[in-house]
Design an enzyme around this catalytic site. Structure first.
Site, mmCIF file in Angstrom:
data_model
loop_
_atom_site.group_PDB
_atom_site.id
_atom_site.type_symbol
_atom_site.label_atom_id
_atom_site.label_comp_id
_atom_site.label_asym_id
_atom_site.label_seq_id
_atom_site.Cartn_x
_atom_site.Cartn_y
_atom_site.Cartn_z
ATOM 1 N N ASP A 58 9.798 -14.753 5.039
ATOM 2 C CA ASP A 58 9.846 -14.039 3.760
ATOM 3 C C ASP A 58 10.793 -14.801 2.850
ATOM 4 O OD1 ASP A 58 9.053 -10.729 3.239
ATOM 5 O OD2 ASP A 58 10.198 -11.804 1.714
ATOM 6 N N ASN A 95 0.538 -12.302 5.236
ATOM 7 C CA ASN A 95 0.657 -10.958 4.678
ATOM 8 C C ASN A 95 1.367 -10.905 3.333
ATOM 9 O OD1 ASN A 95 0.933 -7.864 4.982
ATOM 10 N ND2 ASN A 95 3.059 -8.564 4.873
ATOM 11 N N TYR A 145 -5.180 -8.047 -9.397
ATOM 12 C CA TYR A 145 -4.891 -7.813 -7.980
ATOM 13 C C TYR A 145 -6.192 -7.729 -7.188
ATOM 14 C CZ TYR A 145 -3.338 -5.452 -3.718
ATOM 15 O OH TYR A 145 -3.113 -5.118 -2.409
ATOM 16 N N LYS A 154 -7.559 -10.257 -4.111
ATOM 17 C CA LYS A 154 -7.880 -9.836 -2.748
ATOM 18 C C LYS A 154 -9.339 -10.132 -2.401
ATOM 19 C CE LYS A 154 -3.780 -8.502 -1.585
ATOM 20 N NZ LYS A 154 -3.015 -9.203 -0.536
ATOM 21 N N ILE A 179 -1.103 2.456 1.601
ATOM 22 C CA ILE A 179 -0.210 2.571 2.742
ATOM 23 C C ILE A 179 1.170 2.996 2.241
ATOM 24 C CG2 ILE A 179 0.745 1.370 4.746
ATOM 25 C CD1 ILE A 179 -2.358 1.682 4.672
ATOM 26 N N THR A 218 4.245 2.369 1.855
ATOM 27 C CA THR A 218 5.256 1.326 1.752
ATOM 28 C C THR A 218 5.795 1.354 0.329
ATOM 29 O OG1 THR A 218 3.642 -0.321 1.030
ATOM 30 C CG2 THR A 218 4.005 -0.116 3.408
#
Length: 249
Positions: free
Chosen positions: A38, A91, A157, A161, A190, A192
């Site tokens: 990261d 990811n 976005y 994807k 999700i 997050t």
């Protein structure tokens, strides 16, 4: 049904939190050595510490996936540290702003595409030759339910994807005979930090999926581990949707 892994080493980008952290922890729980990558050093080191506290083995690699030099160095560091690379989960991603398509500036378009598409492509560019040389491996790219449908006010976005799924399918076709399986996972909303930003902090989180709830990072991690496992040995170029039926509604 227990997962069955033949390799020893996994690399996860965007692993400072959210889905990436859940995937890294899940790999470690299966006994794999995990490279946590990261650009957020504090979060990444936090993931490493969680793995070590649970008795696992992990190392942190700082990487900005938009930088080819960083990505090349990341893969080289993993191989130098552990001797091989069996599984990679690409990811790292960003959602960008939410607004109508004509409002986006070129710089905003570039920022999303550089992380979500160029970042995945650069990771594949350096991971695939390593796996080919050692006789195989498995890669999972994080796409999104937005990669299989249009999304209001998130056009760039969504386009990014869709592109991740295209890269996934093409890489799968190119490297299947090298023993490398390349797949994608397509999460719905999700729970997050990113997921909560997408719903603008809405109090009622149950209205976004037919399932009546948001998904958990661990549920996506379960799908990723399945795609990496020997139990998915004939699954290649697949975009697995894990979205609480949002794309089916």
């Amino acid at each position: 049904m227990a997962m069955k892994f033949s390799g020893q080493v996994a690399l996860v980008t965007g692993a400072a939190g959210g889905i990436g952290r859940a995937v890294a922890l899940a790999f470690a729980a299966e006994g794999l050595k995990v490279a946590v990558a990261d650009f957020n050093a504090e979060g990444g080191e936090g993931t490493v510490q969680l793995i070590r506290d649970a008795g696992g083995e992990a190392t942190f690699v700082r990487c900005d996936v938009t930088s080819e030099a960083d990505v090349k160095a990341m893969v080289e560091q993993v191989v130098a540290t552990y001797g091989r690379l069996d599984y990679a989960v690409n990811n790292a991603g960003i959602e960008g702003k939410k607004d109508r398509l004509p409002t986006f500036e070129a710089s905003e378009f570039d920022a999303i595409m550089n992380v979500n598409v160029k970042g995945v492509w650069q990771c594949l560019k350096y991971q695939l030759p390593v796996m080919a040389a050692q006789g195989g491996g498995a890669i999972v790219n994080t796409a999104s339910v937005a990669g299989i449908r249009g999304v209001k006010n998130m056009s760039i976005y969504s386009a990014s994807k869709h592109a991740v799924i295209g890269l996934t399918k093409s890489a799968a076709v190119e490297f299947a005979k090298k023993g490398i399986r390349v797949n994608a996972v397509c999460p719905g909303l999700i729970e997050t930090d990113m997921g909560l930003r997408v719903i603008d902090g809405a109090v009622d989180k149950t209205v976004y999926h037919p399932a009546g709830r948001m998904g958990s990072p661990e549920e996506i991690a379960d799908a990723v581990l399945y795609l990496c496992s020997d139990q998915a040995s004939f699954t290649m170029g697949h975009a697995m949707v894990v979205d609480g039926a949002i794309s089916a509604a």
